[in-house]
Scaffold this motif. Structure first.
Motif, short mmCIF file in Angstrom:
data_model
loop_
_atom_site.label_atom_id
_atom_site.label_comp_id
_atom_site.label_asym_id
_atom_site.label_seq_id
_atom_site.Cartn_x
_atom_site.Cartn_y
_atom_site.Cartn_z
N ASN A 31 0.67 -1.33 0.03
CA ASN A 31 0.26 0.32 0.10
C ASN A 31 0.98 0.98 0.28
O ASN A 31 0.49 2.08 -0.99
CB ASN A 31 -0.87 -0.05 1.48
CG ASN A 31 -2.40 -1.05 0.69
OD1 ASN A 31 -2.29 -1.34 -0.06
ND2 ASN A 31 -2.83 -1.44 1.97
N ALA A 35 1.75 4.22 -3.05
CA ALA A 35 0.72 5.57 -2.42
C ALA A 35 1.62 6.29 -3.04
O ALA A 35 1.51 7.39 -3.06
CB ALA A 35 0.87 5.29 -1.11
N ASP A 38 1.77 6.77 -6.84
CA ASP A 38 0.84 7.66 -7.25
C ASP A 38 0.52 9.33 -7.18
O ASP A 38 0.17 9.80 -8.45
CB ASP A 38 -0.68 7.42 -6.44
CG ASP A 38 -2.97 8.10 -6.70
OD1 ASP A 38 -2.97 7.75 -7.40
OD2 ASP A 38 -2.87 8.84 -6.30
N GLN A 68 -8.74 3.13 -6.26
CA GLN A 68 -9.29 3.13 -5.60
C GLN A 68 -7.96 4.89 -5.97
O GLN A 68 -8.66 5.96 -6.26
CB GLN A 68 -9.14 3.91 -4.29
CG GLN A 68 -10.54 2.88 -3.95
CD GLN A 68 -11.30 2.62 -2.40
OE1 GLN A 68 -10.41 2.77 -1.59
NE2 GLN A 68 -12.14 1.75 -2.13
N LYS A 69 -6.87 4.67 -5.62
CA LYS A 69 -5.90 5.68 -6.01
C LYS A 69 -5.92 6.03 -7.18
O LYS A 69 -5.27 7.20 -7.95
CB LYS A 69 -4.70 5.80 -4.83
CG LYS A 69 -4.08 5.13 -3.54
CD LYS A 69 -4.70 6.49 -2.88
CE LYS A 69 -3.99 6.86 -2.60
NZ LYS A 69 -3.21 8.20 -1.90
#
Lengths: 106, 153
Positions: A31, A35, A38, A68-69
């Motif tokens: 994750n 992140a 992104d 989602q990101k």
């Protein structure tokens, strides 16, 4: 088996190789990587998973997080999914959210 | 019949420790690799759920007792978190969604756990949750119930 994730980026295509077990302990590592990615423009996310030996629901939630990101327009492609991991993905319907491909022969 | 015990320390999710525990029992019982994977996944999902949602910040111990025999492997997972029967958890509506990445997160772990077992039972006795998980050696795994889920007999 411990978990490792290595990423490379080439012209908007981000490739991450996943090695080992992706479970509740290791999911935060992926994750965090997602992140970081992104922050740059991404057209396609390719996960090389032929060495991913284990995937729990915590690992599935990493795929949700990536979606989602990165948004709907970014394809998430899983290459070389092992049969047991593929079963987990299909049972939960995630095969409708990602593209599963066989490894390309070289 | 061989018996083994594993005690997960407070606040820790199961990882390689649990995987090796299951693999060792599975080897003794002669389970095939797919059955080993499903039993590990079930034990992982149930213990993780106990640690993260049963105990949460309060913390607590999870005890796992395993038996390997000619019929397969039986695990008993015990905790003293508030009562929770995994049978009551139904992610069905989300599984039918066109895109499971939409909507609230979570909810797949216990479904995967019960789906991969030949038998599952839950009891609450003396202030403790008792989860019994069985994978039978002769079974192809997870096909006992009509809908493919483990039943409670």
């Amino acid at each position: 088996m411990s978990f490792r994730a290595k990423s490379t980026t080439d012209d908007g295509v981000v490739t991450i190789r996943l090695i080992g077990d992706l479970d509740s302990r290791s999911a935060p590592v992926l994750n965090e990587l997602i992140a970081e990615i992104d922050a740059q423009p991404v057209r396609r996310l390719v996960l090389l998973v032929d060495e991913l030996a284990y995937l729990s629901s915590a690992g599935l939630r990493c795929l949700v997080f990536a979606h989602q990101k990165m948004g709907r327009g970014v394809d998430i492609v899983l290459v070389g999914v092992r049969p047991e991991v593929a079963e987990t993905i299909r049972l939960t319907g995630f095969d409708r959210s990602v593209i599963m491909q066989d490894p390309v022969e070289t | 019949m061989t018996q083994h015990r594993l005690r997960l320390r407070e606040g820790r999710c199961a990882g390689e420790e649990l995987a090796e525990f299951v693999r060792s029992l599975a080897r003794q019982a002669g389970l095939d690799p797919q059955q080993v994977y499903r039993l590990r996944l079930a034990a992982d999902e149930i213990t993780t759920n106990i640690v993260l949602h049963g105990y949460g910040d309060a913390g607590g111990v999870v005890e796992i007792e395993g038996e390997a025999g000619p019929d397969g492997v039986r695990l008993r997972i015990e905790d003293s978190a508030p009562p929770f029967d995994p049978h009551t958890h139904d992610p069905g509506p989300r599984l039918g969604a066109a895109d499971p990445t939409e909507g609230p997160e979570g909810g797949f772990g216990l479904y995967l756990a019960l789906r991969g077992l030949d038998y599952f039972a839950y009891d609450y006795v003396g202030g403790r949750n008792l989860n019994t998980l069985v994978v039978r050696r002769t079974s192809s795994g997870g096909t006992d119930g009509q809908d493919g889920r483990a039943g409670d007999r």
